[in-house]
Design a protein around this motif. Structure first.
Motif, mmCIF file in Angstrom:
data_model
loop_
_atom_site.group_PDB
_atom_site.id
_atom_site.type_symbol
_atom_site.label_atom_id
_atom_site.label_comp_id
_atom_site.label_asym_id
_atom_site.label_seq_id
_atom_site.Cartn_x
_atom_site.Cartn_y
_atom_site.Cartn_z
ATOM 1 N N ILE A 1 0.851 -1.200 0.000
ATOM 2 C CA ILE A 1 0.000 0.000 0.000
ATOM 3 C C ILE A 1 0.883 1.246 0.000
ATOM 4 O O ILE A 1 0.665 2.187 -0.768
ATOM 5 N N GLY A 2 1.906 1.232 0.830
ATOM 6 C CA GLY A 2 2.804 2.394 0.921
ATOM 7 C C GLY A 2 3.556 2.644 -0.382
ATOM 8 O O GLY A 2 3.681 3.784 -0.834
ATOM 9 N N LEU A 3 4.043 1.581 -0.996
ATOM 10 C CA LEU A 3 4.835 1.746 -2.229
ATOM 11 C C LEU A 3 3.972 2.172 -3.410
ATOM 12 O O LEU A 3 4.446 2.855 -4.313
ATOM 13 N N LEU A 4 2.708 1.758 -3.380
ATOM 14 C CA LEU A 4 1.832 2.078 -4.512
ATOM 15 C C LEU A 4 1.100 3.409 -4.332
ATOM 16 O O LEU A 4 0.429 3.870 -5.255
ATOM 17 N N SER A 5 1.232 4.035 -3.160
ATOM 18 C CA SER A 5 0.576 5.334 -2.935
ATOM 19 C C SER A 5 1.191 6.392 -3.849
ATOM 20 O O SER A 5 2.373 6.292 -4.202
ATOM 21 N N ASP A 6 0.403 7.425 -4.167
ATOM 22 C CA ASP A 6 0.955 8.522 -4.977
ATOM 23 C C ASP A 6 2.226 9.062 -4.329
ATOM 24 O O ASP A 6 3.241 9.244 -4.981
ATOM 25 N N ALA A 7 2.126 9.349 -3.016
ATOM 26 C CA ALA A 7 3.316 9.764 -2.254
ATOM 27 C C ALA A 7 3.841 8.499 -1.562
ATOM 28 O O ALA A 7 3.363 8.134 -0.486
ATOM 29 N N ALA A 8 4.792 7.840 -2.211
ATOM 30 C CA ALA A 8 5.250 6.538 -1.690
ATOM 31 C C ALA A 8 5.842 6.700 -0.292
ATOM 32 O O ALA A 8 6.536 7.682 -0.009
ATOM 33 N N HIS A 9 5.544 5.758 0.568
ATOM 34 C CA HIS A 9 6.061 5.823 1.934
ATOM 35 C C HIS A 9 6.178 4.421 2.507
ATOM 36 O O HIS A 9 5.517 3.489 2.042
ATOM 37 N N THR A 10 7.045 4.281 3.519
ATOM 38 C CA THR A 10 7.149 3.015 4.254
ATOM 39 C C THR A 10 7.211 3.360 5.735
ATOM 40 O O THR A 10 7.663 4.443 6.116
ATOM 41 N N SER A 11 6.782 2.429 6.569
ATOM 42 C CA SER A 11 6.835 2.662 8.016
ATOM 43 C C SER A 11 8.294 2.604 8.483
ATOM 44 O O SER A 11 9.072 1.773 7.987
ATOM 45 N N PRO A 12 8.668 3.442 9.477
ATOM 46 C CA PRO A 12 10.054 3.404 9.961
ATOM 47 C C PRO A 12 10.455 2.057 10.548
ATOM 48 O O PRO A 12 11.631 1.763 10.659
ATOM 49 N N LYS A 13 9.476 1.219 10.872
ATOM 50 C CA LYS A 13 9.864 -0.074 11.465
ATOM 51 C C LYS A 13 10.683 -0.911 10.479
ATOM 52 O O LYS A 13 11.476 -1.748 10.891
ATOM 53 N N TYR A 14 10.542 -0.646 9.169
ATOM 54 C CA TYR A 14 11.302 -1.435 8.189
ATOM 55 C C TYR A 14 12.774 -1.026 8.122
ATOM 56 O O TYR A 14 13.559 -1.645 7.418
ATOM 57 N N LEU A 15 13.133 0.014 8.865
ATOM 58 C CA LEU A 15 14.549 0.381 8.949
ATOM 59 C C LEU A 15 15.331 -0.634 9.779
ATOM 60 O O LEU A 15 16.556 -0.685 9.733
ATOM 61 N N HIS B 1 3.984 -3.421 -10.012
ATOM 62 C CA HIS B 1 5.142 -2.590 -10.308
ATOM 63 C C HIS B 1 4.857 -1.152 -9.872
ATOM 64 O O HIS B 1 3.695 -0.749 -9.722
ATOM 65 N N ARG B 2 5.934 -0.398 -9.691
ATOM 66 C CA ARG B 2 5.808 1.032 -9.393
ATOM 67 C C ARG B 2 6.878 1.753 -10.192
ATOM 68 O O ARG B 2 8.063 1.406 -10.093
ATOM 69 N N HIS B 3 6.444 2.738 -10.958
ATOM 70 C CA HIS B 3 7.401 3.526 -11.722
ATOM 71 C C HIS B 3 7.781 4.764 -10.909
ATOM 72 O O HIS B 3 6.910 5.399 -10.322
ATOM 73 N N PHE B 4 9.070 5.047 -10.825
ATOM 74 C CA PHE B 4 9.547 6.251 -10.128
ATOM 75 C C PHE B 4 10.244 7.162 -11.137
ATOM 76 O O PHE B 4 11.078 6.701 -11.935
ATOM 77 N N LEU B 5 9.918 8.445 -11.073
ATOM 78 C CA LEU B 5 10.599 9.438 -11.904
ATOM 79 C C LEU B 5 11.864 9.888 -11.183
ATOM 80 O O LEU B 5 11.953 9.767 -9.956
ATOM 81 N N PRO B 6 12.840 10.450 -11.918
ATOM 82 C CA PRO B 6 14.022 10.968 -11.228
ATOM 83 C C PRO B 6 13.588 12.040 -10.221
ATOM 84 O O PRO B 6 12.738 12.879 -10.543
ATOM 85 N N GLY B 7 14.122 11.994 -9.011
ATOM 86 C CA GLY B 7 13.779 12.985 -7.973
ATOM 87 C C GLY B 7 12.549 12.598 -7.164
ATOM 88 O O GLY B 7 12.265 13.220 -6.136
ATOM 89 N N GLU B 8 11.836 11.575 -7.595
ATOM 90 C CA GLU B 8 10.657 11.150 -6.827
ATOM 91 C C GLU B 8 11.130 10.508 -5.517
ATOM 92 O O GLU B 8 12.208 9.898 -5.467
ATOM 93 N N ILE B 9 10.305 10.636 -4.488
ATOM 94 C CA ILE B 9 10.786 10.175 -3.171
ATOM 95 C C ILE B 9 9.910 9.067 -2.578
ATOM 96 O O ILE B 9 8.732 8.936 -2.900
#
Ligand code: AVI
Length: 321
Positions: A26-40, A269-277
Motif C-alpha cells: 500500500i505504501g509503495l503504490l501510494s501517490d506519495a510513496a512511503h514506508t513505516s520506519p519499522k522497516y529500517l 510494479h511502481r514507476h519512479f521518476l528521477p527525484g521522486e521520493i
C-alpha cells in the motif's frame, strides 16, 4: 503473536508474525510513496542504528546518557526500587542495563521488533545479572499488542528512551501512551526520553552525518523490502535525503530516486521518476510543555523532568494517574 524467551540460561522462542507485505505494498503504490520506519530495523539496520548513536552529529544518545549520568540518583529516587522494568524498543539493552544497579528491577522485559538482535543482547545480559528475571518479547508496536501473562503486573515501569516516541505521528503517540497506561496498574509509571526542538542545523546534521551512516541506515530499507516483498530495488539508484519540516516540527527522512526506474514484484510494479521520493521516517521534536500535556491526556501525570544544559533533550518520569 510474539517472541518470548525467559532466559534461565535457555531461551524459549515464539516467532513474530511475518512482516506485513500488504502494508508495504500500500505504501509503495501510494501517490506519495512511503514506508513505516519499522522497516529500517532488520539485522543490518539495527547495527547501523547503533553506529548512528556513536556519531558526533547524533546528539540525542549522548545527551540523554549525560542526563542519566548527572541525575541517576534523583531519577531512581523518584521511581523507587523493585519495578517490572519494561524496555520498549530495547535494541542492545544497554540503556536499561545502566539502570539496574540503582533501580533493582524484579523483572526485566526487553521488547523489540528486531528479534535476533534482541535475543543475543538479552542472553548476554542475563549472564551479567543472573538474579534479575528476564523475559524478552518480539513485538511490533504498530500492531495491537498486550503483554503476556509471564510479565508481572505489579509496579510496571515502561522505559522508552531515545525519543523513539518521536517516530510516531502525534495522534499515534497519544494512542500508544494511552495503551501503555492501560497496561499498568495505579502503581505503574513511564520513564521516557524526549528530543526537544532546537536549531535546524544541529537537527539536520544529526540526520545527515558526514560519514553517511544515516544514509546507509535509510538506504538499507530498500534491501529489507527486497527481502520481504521480493522487489528489485537497486540501492545504487537512490539517495538519502533528510530535512526539518518546521510546520510539523519533525525531521523527515526520504529516499530520492536518482534515475527513472520501474520496481517490480509479484505481479505489481511502481514507476519512479528521477527525484521522486519514498518517505521512510518522521522524527518529531517536542516542546516539553506540549509533551507533558500529551502525557496528561494519556493518563500519566505528576511528571518530573530532567534536561541538559542546552535544553536539547529531556528525560521525564510520569506516574500512572
Ligand atoms: C529510533 N529513533 C528515535 C531514531 C530517531 O532519531 O528518530 C531513528 C533514527 N533515524 C535516523 N537516525 C536515527
Amino acid at each position: 503473536m510474539s517472541l518470548a524467551f525467559t532466559s534461565n540460561n535457555e531461551a524459549e522462542v515464539i516467532a513474530l508474525p511475518h512482516p506485513s507485505q500488504h502494508e508495504l505494498e500500500i505504501g509503495l503504490l501510494s501517490d506519495a510513496a512511503h514506508t513505516s520506519p519499522k522497516y529500517l530495523y532488520d539485522a543490518v539496520g539495527s547495527v547501523l542504528f547503533d553506529a548512528i548513536c556513536e556519531l558526533p552529529e547524533y546528539y540525542p544518545t549522548r545527551t540523554e546518557a549525560s542526563i542519566f549520568t548527572q541525575y541517576m540518583s534523583d531519577i531512581a529516587h523518584a521511581i523507587g526500587p523493585h519495578s517490572t522494568l519494561i524496555d520498549l524498543g530495547a535494541g542492545n539493552c544497554r540503556k536499561a542495563a545502566r539502570l539496574f544497579p540503582l533501580l533493582h528491577p524484579i523483572q526485566y522485559v526487553p521488547i523489540d521488533i528486531s528479534i535476533k538482535y534482541l535475543e543475543d543482547a538479552v542472553q548476554r545480559l542475563q549472564q551479567r545479572f543472573p538474579y534479575i528475571e528476564m523475559t524478552a518479547l518480539g513485538l511490533d508496536f504498530s500492531k495491537p499488542w498486550t503483554l503476556p501473562d509471564e510479565i508481572r503486573s505489579d509496579k510496571r515501569l515502561f522505559f522508552y528512551p531515545g525519543s523513539s516516541i518521536g517516530n510516531f505521528e502525534p495522534s499515534q503517540a497519544h494512542t500508544f501512551l494511552r495503551h501503555l497506561r492501560s497496561e499498568c496498574d495505579a502503581d505503574g509509571g513511564l520513564l521516557i526520553g524526549i528530543d526537544l526542538i532546537k536549531d535546524h542545523d544541529t537537527l539536520h546534521h544529526a540526520y545527515d552525518d558526514a560519514l553517511g551512516v544515516t544514509a546507509a541506515f535509510n538506504l538499507n530499507v530498500l534491501r529489507h523490502i527486497n527481502q520481504i516483498l521480493g522487489t528489485n530495488f537497486d540501492v545504487h539508484q537512490w539517495r538519502h535525503h533528510a530535512l526539518f519540516n518546521t510546520s510539523h516540527s519533525r525531521i523527515e527522512m526520504h529516499l530520492e530516486a536518482r534515475t527513472a526506474q520501474t520496481v517490480t514484484w509479484k505481479n505489481m510494479h511502481r514507476h519512479f521518476l528521477p527525484g521522486e521520493i519514498i518517505h521512510t521516517e518522521n522524527s518529531y521534536k517536542y516542546n516539553l510543555d506540549k509533551f507533558l500535556a500529551l502525557l496528561d491526556s494519556a493518563g500519566f501525570g505528576h511528571a518530573q523532568c530532567w534536561t541538559d544544559s542546552n535544553n536539547w533533550f529531556a528525560v521525564v518520569y510520569a506516574k500512572a494517574l
